[in-house]
Scaffold this motif. Sequence first.
Motif, mmCIF file in Angstrom:
data_model
loop_
_atom_site.group_PDB
_atom_site.id
_atom_site.type_symbol
_atom_site.label_atom_id
_atom_site.label_comp_id
_atom_site.label_asym_id
_atom_site.label_seq_id
_atom_site.Cartn_x
_atom_site.Cartn_y
_atom_site.Cartn_z
ATOM 1 N N ASP A 111 35.160 32.797 33.343
ATOM 2 C CA ASP A 111 35.656 34.121 32.965
ATOM 3 C C ASP A 111 35.755 34.969 34.228
ATOM 4 O O ASP A 111 34.796 35.585 34.665
ATOM 5 N N GLN B 31 43.613 37.730 31.481
ATOM 6 C CA GLN B 31 44.772 38.161 30.685
ATOM 7 C C GLN B 31 45.622 36.926 30.400
ATOM 8 O O GLN B 31 46.104 36.272 31.327
ATOM 9 N N HIS C 7 37.682 34.554 26.957
ATOM 10 C CA HIS C 7 37.420 35.042 28.313
ATOM 11 C C HIS C 7 37.925 36.483 28.436
ATOM 12 O O HIS C 7 39.131 36.720 28.510
ATOM 13 N N SER C 8 37.034 37.435 28.465
ATOM 14 C CA SER C 8 37.413 38.849 28.441
ATOM 15 C C SER C 8 38.115 39.318 29.712
ATOM 16 O O SER C 8 38.890 40.269 29.681
ATOM 17 N N LYS C 9 37.858 38.651 30.837
ATOM 18 C CA LYS C 9 38.449 39.087 32.108
ATOM 19 C C LYS C 9 39.819 38.454 32.368
ATOM 20 O O LYS C 9 40.534 38.876 33.271
#
Length: 259
Positions: free
Chosen positions: A113, A136, A132-134
């Motif tokens: 991530d 895009q 995965h929040s980071k």
Amino acid sequence: MLAGVRHHKIKEMVDERGTIRVTELSQLLGVTDETIRRDLERLEGQGKLYRTHGGAISAKQEEDDVPHFQREVINKEEKIIVAREAIKLIEEGDIIFLDASSSALYLARLIPDMRLTVLTNSIQICVVLSGHSKIQVISTGGNLSARSMSYVGQVALNTLDSYYVDKLFFSCKGLDEDWGISDGNELQALVKQKIIERATKRILLLDHSKLGKKAFARISSCACINTIIVDSKTELDKLGFLKDQGTEILLPRLAKEAH
């Protein structure tokens, strides 16, 4: 000629030849190019073919494509080792494209991530990276290929026209010095052709079984490859032509050799 009859003849010709151009269809059927384009749009909407720039491709090609769940287990160990080498080339802030190959899927599963933009036509890769929040994640959209779980067709190609990527990670069905890089499915080949034009660095992920092979649809010449990552079963003398043209060749070891 009635539109229904014309549509039937168009589908027959596209299925027989695999691919055909608008100008050829208009000459054979005695109608304008614009009429043929409308016909192709209607037939694509019915799932009977796929439009391309200047023509159409048979939807039957998808039937000859190896299903994604089968591709994942072919030379699995080699693909994982290649993916582990490829992950070293991804840097914070990169904009990358991952194609719908099983090799790219194994790479996606290794990506931590981190701040990254990932463009892909693979539904599976979108799912893998969804937590995965980071990262895009951008999907091309397009016509769904159920066998490869990916998007293809004109919508996917149009989407790629809007993007630039730092690094392209992709695979193929065959790599031959003369024929170049090729794929068994022309719809996938067209996606790869388009993103090759948009990428600064092109990184080919290849297991040894693909070397010296010629597949149906040519993607590009070997000159487009900046870096190739191959497994240790590869006969390096067969890659001499790539070394001569300045391509970087990376050869990671299999896990049993690393211990």
